[in-house]
Design a protein around this motif. Structure first.
Motif, PDB file in Angstrom:
ATOM      1  N   UNK A   1       0.835  -1.212   0.000  1.00 44.32           N
ATOM      2  CA  UNK A   1       0.000   0.000   0.000  1.00 44.32           C
ATOM      3  C   UNK A   1       0.867   1.259   0.000  1.00 44.32           C
ATOM      4  N   UNK A   2       1.928   1.249   0.801  1.00 45.23           N
ATOM      5  CA  UNK A   2       2.813   2.416   0.844  1.00 45.23           C
ATOM      6  C   UNK A   2       3.467   2.655  -0.507  1.00 45.23           C
ATOM      7  N   UNK A   3       3.889   1.577  -1.171  1.00 45.54           N
ATOM      8  CA  UNK A   3       4.521   1.726  -2.485  1.00 45.54           C
ATOM      9  C   UNK A   3       3.529   2.272  -3.509  1.00 45.54           C
ATOM     10  N   UNK A   4       2.295   1.781  -3.488  1.00 50.35           N
ATOM     11  CA  UNK A   4       1.276   2.278  -4.416  1.00 50.35           C
ATOM     12  C   UNK A   4       0.921   3.728  -4.099  1.00 50.35           C
ATOM     13  N   UNK A   5       0.857   4.075  -2.812  1.00 52.72           N
ATOM     14  CA  UNK A   5       0.600   5.473  -2.446  1.00 52.72           C
ATOM     15  C   UNK A   5       1.701   6.390  -2.962  1.00 52.72           C
ATOM     16  N   UNK A   6       2.960   5.952  -2.818  1.00 50.98           N
ATOM     17  CA  UNK A   6       4.068   6.765  -3.333  1.00 50.98           C
ATOM     18  C   UNK A   6       3.959   6.930  -4.843  1.00 50.98           C
ATOM     19  N   UNK A   7       3.591   5.855  -5.516  1.00 50.39           N
ATOM     20  CA  UNK A   7       3.401   5.932  -6.965  1.00 50.39           C
ATOM     21  C   UNK A   7       2.295   6.912  -7.316  1.00 50.39           C
ATOM     22  N   UNK A   8       1.224   6.902  -6.540  1.00 47.66           N
ATOM     23  CA  UNK A   8       0.099   7.805  -6.803  1.00 47.66           C
ATOM     24  C   UNK A   8       0.493   9.259  -6.525  1.00 47.66           C
ATOM     25  N   UNK A   9       1.243   9.494  -5.464  1.00 47.88           N
ATOM     26  CA  UNK A   9       1.717  10.846  -5.166  1.00 47.88           C
ATOM     27  C   UNK A   9       2.499  11.406  -6.348  1.00 47.88           C
TER      28      UNK A   9
END
Length: 590
Positions: free
Chosen positions: A398-406
């Protein structure tokens, strides 16, 4: 490539102020594990991660591991990186001094491992598996096996891998067919095929060993008939053993980690433990690996959280509601509320995961020196191993996907590195027992283990943390959300025990219940962190201490409320999945 900076201040605060590890270790018999020792070793590990491992992350992903000739060739630079690893003594950091290890606490090894995973997840797999193999051999091997294998493994001259899965036998190991025939000289000849074997072969060291599950000729069916064998690549006389790599799997991520299909063709092996008791012996390795894989997710989460924050601070785009105070044509996107939400969520999930993994490691360390603590340590490890594994990897993804979304479109571009984090960490939710399997383990075995004693321990500890929060004006508002979430977990455990309940209810809600348990445990860790910060210990930036309390407040108000939704979903039971549909789901195809 995304940058990475070892979170040394956060780790120091966790070790010294939250866990109070040096005092707890000293009381149990670890007299030499001072704060200075932790700080020196972690600083050195951080330099290794940044200077040696991080530069190989992207190049290793692009080149990948491959089969050449009679073995696997690793990407350029990995052999030199392993030399640094071996010469630094890192493989034996927490190993038994009787076999050449340094005898350091597992907590220290856990924190070092996180840095390695953050810098280069693919590299981390080989030493991580080796540590599990070392523990299994130390616990179950006879004197000859231990003397032959442990010194070179702790020295980093050999590595280890686990060979369980077969094409027809994934999670259900009772279906495996690999055979082991006694040779009459104390050795066995193994024949069969295994797949999905991480680090099964490489050119980093001159030798390596597989821990292989196989059946003796007289084995009963199912898991009761499985034995464990140590099967080296090279035999004591230096000749090549009778197994070969058929292929390296082409994967979504972790390209620099060789995941192999292996054929055993009369390979020589030595039994580890008792006949037909191999699965119990292998669980020593698997339980270590499940904690290790959780740490892999936490390491990637840390790197992703750093990438998200750095990008959001620098990227100017649009006008944020309320303004960003720049006075220019746009504001840094960190001032956009939804971007702020994503950046902070990645941080909240990562720091709490590190604390929970550290809690388990510390208890195992204490019990290793003080047998009177063994029962409590076993309770913590039993209950929290599936939580650390599943939550550490789910939240790391989830953290990796959030960073990608940011990062928006830039997060989808290879040059910026975050898309590799997403691809690499995805496997951690799958291997060493899928997270669904971890959830079933929690619901079907761990919640009621010893009459529910481990869960009661955790809920009592959560209540103690909430009471401490309530007693300090700086943290008092955090107590009630934590208590409410813990009450939901307690109520669900009772609900699952009700007589007459559909036996499928627990399985239907298992993944949700594990997530709810994780959120309660993470809230507990944030409660401990806030209380430690409120004491205002010396040696920390005041802004850092204020941020610990602010982050804890954010976790209690933004993430813990999810437990209410999970509670409702779990209580819908199997009927909530049935919904009048047929068992084969006819009509769902569309």
């Amino acid at each position: 490539m995304s940058a990475y900076e070892p979170p040394l201040q956060s780790v120091r605060f966790l070790v010294n102020e939250v866990l109070k590890a040096p005092e707890a270790l000293a009381a149990a018999g670890w007299e030499d594990t001072t704060p200075d020792l932790f700080e020196a070793v972690l600083a050195q590990a951080g330099r290794l991660a940044v200077d040696v491992l991080l530069p190989l992350d992207r190049s290793g992903d692009e080149e990948g591991a491959r089969v050449e000739g009679d073995g696997v060739r690793m990407p350029a630079g990995f052999g030199e990186a392993w030399r640094h690893w071996r010469e630094g003594g890192w493989n034996g950091l927490a190993g038994d001094p009787a076999y050449g290890g340094q005898g350091m606490p597992a907590l220290l090894d856990t924190l070092v491992t996180e840095m390695v995973c953050a810098a280069n997840l693919a590299f981390s797999i080989t030493p991580g598996l080796t540590q599990g193999a070392i523990r299994a051999l130390a616990a179950h091997g006879d004197a000859a096996v231990k003397e032959r294998c442990l010194p070179p493994m702790l020295a980093g001259d050999w590595t280890g891998a686990m060979a369980l899965t077969e094409p027809q036998a994934g999670t259900d190991l009772g279906l495996l067919r690999t055979r082991a025939e006694p040779a009459g000289d104390g050795t066995y000849r193994l024949a069969g095929q295994k797949m999905f074997i991480s680090s099964a072969d490489h050119d980093l060291t001159g030798n390596l060993v597989h821990l292989v599950l196989a059946r003796l000729p007289d084995a009963p069916p199912g898991t009761r008939g499985i034995s464990l064998f140590v099967v080296p690549k090279r035999l004591p006389d230096g000749t090549r053993n009778g197994w070969s790599v058929l292929s390296v799997e082409r994967k979504m991520g972790l390209h620099a980690s060789p995941t192999c299909v292996v054929s055993y063709e009369g390979a020589v092996g030595w039994m580890v433990g008792e006949p037909h008791r191999g699965l119990a012996a292998m669980f020593t390795m698997m339980n270590h690996e499940r904690l290790f894989v959780g740490i892999q997710g936490i390491g990637v989460g840390e790197r992703a959280a750093q990438a998200a924050l750095a990008y959001a601070r620098d990227r100017v785009q649009g006008r944020a509601p309320g303004g960003g105070g720049t006075g220019g044509a746009g504001d840094p996107i960190l001032h956009h509320p939804d971007v702020r939400r994503m950046v902070l969520t990645a941080r909240l999930l990562t720091d709490a995961g590190r604390a929970l993994a550290g809690w388990v490691a510390l208890w195992l360390d204490r019990a290793a020196k003080d047998p009177s603590l063994a029962e409590e340590a076993e309770d913590w490890a039993a209950l929290l191993t599936p939580v650390v594994k599943a939550a550490g990897t789910d939240f790391g993804f989830e953290a990796a996907v959030l960073a990608q979304q940011v990062m928006g479109g830039h997060g989808y571009i290879r040059d910026n590195g975050v898309e590799q984090l997403v691809r690499d960490v995805r496997a951690t939710q799958i291997y060493e027992g899928t997270n669904g399997v971890q959830a079933l383990d929690l619901v079907q075995r761990k919640l009621d283990l010893h009459g529910g004693r481990p869960l009661t321990r955790m809920l009592d500890a959560v209540e103690d943390a909430a009471a401490t929060l309530a007693d300090d004006p700086a943290t008092a508002e955090l107590a009630e959300p934590l208590r409410s979430a813990a009450d939901r977990l307690r109520g669900l455990a009772c609900w699952l025990r009700q007589e007459g309940r559909d036996p499928r209810d627990g399985a239907a809600g298992a993944t949700d219940l594990l997530r709810l348990t994780a959120l309660v445990a993470y809230g507990w860790m944030w409660g401990l962190t806030a209380s430690a910060a409120a004491r205002r210990p010396d040696g920390y930036d005041p802004a850092f201490l204020d941020a610990r309390i602010g982050l804890a407040r954010l976790f209690m108000t933004r993430l813990l409320p999810e437990t209410a939704m999970l509670d409702a979903r779990i209580r819908s039971g199997y009927a909530g999945l049935d919904a009048g549909l047929s068992d084969r789901l006819e009509g769902v195809e569309g």
